[in-house]
Design a protein around this motif. Structure first.
Motif, PDB file in Angstrom:
ATOM      1  N   HIS A 135       0.824  -1.212   0.000  1.00  0.00           N
ATOM      2  CA  HIS A 135       0.000   0.000   0.000  1.00  0.00           C
ATOM      3  C   HIS A 135       0.858   1.262   0.000  1.00  0.00           C
ATOM      4  O   HIS A 135       0.532   2.246  -0.655  1.00  0.00           O
ATOM      5  CB  HIS A 135      -0.913  -0.086   1.230  1.00  0.00           C
ATOM      6  CG  HIS A 135      -1.548   1.185   1.654  1.00  0.00           C
ATOM      7  ND1 HIS A 135      -1.054   1.954   2.685  1.00  0.00           N
ATOM      8  CD2 HIS A 135      -2.645   1.823   1.198  1.00  0.00           C
ATOM      9  CE1 HIS A 135      -1.839   3.004   2.843  1.00  0.00           C
ATOM     10  NE2 HIS A 135      -2.805   2.947   1.966  1.00  0.00           N
ATOM     11  N   HIS A 167       0.713   4.250  -2.760  1.00  0.00           N
ATOM     12  CA  HIS A 167       0.611   5.700  -2.509  1.00  0.00           C
ATOM     13  C   HIS A 167       1.642   6.475  -3.327  1.00  0.00           C
ATOM     14  O   HIS A 167       1.358   7.577  -3.806  1.00  0.00           O
ATOM     15  CB  HIS A 167       0.826   5.994  -1.025  1.00  0.00           C
ATOM     16  CG  HIS A 167      -0.449   6.049  -0.242  1.00  0.00           C
ATOM     17  ND1 HIS A 167      -1.151   7.207  -0.029  1.00  0.00           N
ATOM     18  CD2 HIS A 167      -1.152   5.063   0.354  1.00  0.00           C
ATOM     19  CE1 HIS A 167      -2.235   6.939   0.687  1.00  0.00           C
ATOM     20  NE2 HIS A 167      -2.255   5.645   0.935  1.00  0.00           N
ATOM     21  N   HIS A 223      -9.155  -1.328   1.272  1.00  0.00           N
ATOM     22  CA  HIS A 223      -8.567   0.001   1.047  1.00  0.00           C
ATOM     23  C   HIS A 223      -7.550  -0.054  -0.088  1.00  0.00           C
ATOM     24  O   HIS A 223      -7.405   0.902  -0.850  1.00  0.00           O
ATOM     25  CB  HIS A 223      -7.904   0.505   2.328  1.00  0.00           C
ATOM     26  CG  HIS A 223      -7.242   1.831   2.165  1.00  0.00           C
ATOM     27  ND1 HIS A 223      -7.954   3.008   1.973  1.00  0.00           N
ATOM     28  CD2 HIS A 223      -5.923   2.185   2.130  1.00  0.00           C
ATOM     29  CE1 HIS A 223      -7.100   4.018   1.841  1.00  0.00           C
ATOM     30  NE2 HIS A 223      -5.866   3.540   1.924  1.00  0.00           N
ATOM     31  N   HIS A 276      -7.388   1.989  -3.684  1.00  0.00           N
ATOM     32  CA  HIS A 276      -6.284   2.671  -4.365  1.00  0.00           C
ATOM     33  C   HIS A 276      -6.257   2.325  -5.845  1.00  0.00           C
ATOM     34  O   HIS A 276      -6.007   3.183  -6.689  1.00  0.00           O
ATOM     35  CB  HIS A 276      -4.948   2.301  -3.714  1.00  0.00           C
ATOM     36  CG  HIS A 276      -4.621   3.182  -2.549  1.00  0.00           C
ATOM     37  ND1 HIS A 276      -4.103   4.456  -2.701  1.00  0.00           N
ATOM     38  CD2 HIS A 276      -4.771   2.999  -1.224  1.00  0.00           C
ATOM     39  CE1 HIS A 276      -3.933   4.999  -1.510  1.00  0.00           C
ATOM     40  NE2 HIS A 276      -4.331   4.139  -0.593  1.00  0.00           N
ATOM     41  N   SER A 328      -4.413  10.113   4.880  1.00  0.00           N
ATOM     42  CA  SER A 328      -3.278  10.328   3.971  1.00  0.00           C
ATOM     43  C   SER A 328      -3.529  11.525   3.061  1.00  0.00           C
ATOM     44  O   SER A 328      -4.655  12.008   2.948  1.00  0.00           O
ATOM     45  CB  SER A 328      -3.076   9.078   3.113  1.00  0.00           C
ATOM     46  OG  SER A 328      -4.206   8.906   2.265  1.00  0.00           O
TER      47      SER A 328
HETATM   48 FE   FE2 Z   1      -4.052   4.580   1.467  1.00  0.00          FE
END
Ligand code: FE2
Length: 456
Positions: free
Chosen positions: A201, A205, A236, A240, A389
């Motif tokens: 993850h 990002h 999650h 993304h 974030s």
């Molecule tokens: Fe995230």
């Protein structure tokens, strides 16, 4: 006295309890679904084991649900009694103090406690993960990275779960804007353990922030086969992937991921909810008809509109209530106003940012764009206090831009969209919005140039 898998002392005579506790820690670091089972096994072997009781309290807090918050207080009482009866290490006592701080809404105090532990015990993975979590919601990137940098020299390849620490470091670097360091650390962690979804993850990002959508899609497609048996954090991560598709204008792919992967069933987990609500909000800004999906979210939000535990979650619950025209939206504003008077850090965040953002959200949905813009514009550099974030918080940057455009405040929108296109240079939607603002300002040639960028 027993020890956990990192060699840290545990006040228990039961080797079975210590082993189960270690399995719980490792499962927690790996986002596995068997964490609760291991903790139950530890408590079955030794019902008064201080760290197991304290950890149970921590886990209750992580759900951010009022009924479970109360159970966390029971855990602290049980741990305190156990420690009074059998004693405990200094580290375990610091953990109890951290849980007690969290129980009264003092996340800052809890975080200080974990940081104190880490100065002395940098291999305390529970303190590592929890401080990473609370820095994320309280302090932002700098504190996360500083925390990680303090412990990293104590870790290396020879220590179990080193990769998880690299993954935590990767995400800290990413949020702090050091994308090269983040990508290197995250990819190394995934080499060590392809099932390390937090490291996966963190790299996702990086791709998001650098606009590398095709690489991001390939990265997650290549690793998604590793996620069986992992908890809802995988939702999650699917979110993304849908963010990349959104930027590419592939709206059917976004809705497919929404319906099949991260909102296949209504969920009361706040992270699942934030994924879904923020994506619907973004989709509508791209002109996508999201059908009845808001209504499904609003049913869940109604169950949580009085939670007021985490300002970040509240702001997403409000999106659904406001979009679906629920009366609970107004009730939620009143409840948040009351919660903002309370003690604890989230009360302060709610007062300064969470409540105004919810007011702006409702105003936008009731065609009061000017009012929403008035609220959001002075908050634009303070939204980070909600936590989350950069990628997640961008929904409020979009909200402000669209509020300004809807209110005809093109000069204000022009500046913010100039800022946005500077960092999202390959985002067609951002260039289209910028063109809209420039056109509104009468800058026809610049607007045409922006439209050309949008078409690239
Ligand atoms: Fe995230």
């Amino acid at each position: 006295m027993a020890a956990d898998y990192q060699g840290l002392e545990l006040t228990t005579e039961s080797a079975a309890a210590a082993d189960a506790y270690s399995a719980c820690m490792r499962g927690y670091m790996g986002y596995q679904t068997d964490v609760g089972g291991h903790l139950k096994a530890a408590l079955a072997a030794d019902g008064e084991m201080p760290m197991a009781l304290i950890t149970r309290g921590y886990f209750f807090h992580l759900f951010s649900i009022p009924a479970l918050e109360r159970k966390a207080a029971d855990c602290a009482r049980a741990a305190q009694e156990a420690i009074a009866a059998r004693g405990a290490t200094e580290r375990e006592k610091w953990h109890l103090a951290a849980l007690q701080a969290w129980n009264v809404g003092d996340m800052e105090g809890a975080t200080d406690g974990w940081e104190q532990i880490l100065l002395h015990h940098p291999h305390d993975v529970m303190a590592v993960r929890l401080s990473h979590f609370t820095h994320f919601y309280l302090h932002g990137a700098g504190a996360m990275r500083q925390s990680t940098n303090r412990i990293l020299p104590a870790w290396d390849d020879n220590r179990p779960d080193y990769g998880f620490i690299l993954g935590i470091s990767a995400f800290s670097h990413e949020e702090a804007g050091d994308y090269a360091a983040a990508e290197a650390a995250g990819k190394r962690a995934v080499e060590i353990n392809p099932r390390d979804i937090w490291a996966t993850h963190a790299v996702a990002h990086v791709y998001e922030m650098q606009g590398r959508q095709d690489e991001g899609i390939a990265w997650l497609d290549g690793l998604s086969g590793q996620w069986a048996g992992l908890n809802n954090f995988r939702f999650h991560t699917w979110w993304h992937k849908s963010m990349y598709h959104l930027e590419k204008g592939q709206h059917d792919a976004v809705l497919d991921l929404y319906d099949r992967e991260y909102w296949a069933e209504p969920s009361d987990e706040y992270l699942d909810f934030t994924n879904a609500a923020a994506m619907l909000w973004r989709l509508e800004y791209q002109g996508v008809d999201v059908g009845q999906r808001w209504s499904v979210l609003a049913d869940v939000a109604e169950r949580h509109h009085r939670d007021a535990i985490m300002a970040f979650a509240d702001a997403h619950y409000m999106m659904a209530l406001a979009k679906d025209g629920r009366a609970a939206a107004q009730a939620m504003l009143e409840n948040l106003a009351e919660a903002a008077q309370g003690a604890g850090d989230q009360a302060r965040v709610t007062a300064a940012v969470g409540l105004p953002v919810c007011r702006a959200t409702l105003a936008l949905c009731q065609d009061r764009a000017g009012e929403a813009a008035d609220i959001l514009l002075p908050l634009r550099d303070h939204i980070w206090r909600l936590g989350g974030s950069h990628a997640q918080r961008d929904v409020w940057a979009q909200m402000l831009c669209r509020a300004l455009l809807a209110a005809g405040r093109f000069a204000d929108a022009r500046g913010l969209l100039a800022q946005r296109t500077a960092t999202k240079n390959n985002s067609p939607a951002s260039w289209r919005w910028y063109a809209e603002a420039l056109e509104g300002c009468g800058e026809t040639a610049a607007a045409a140039a922006a439209r050309e960028k949008a078409a690239c």
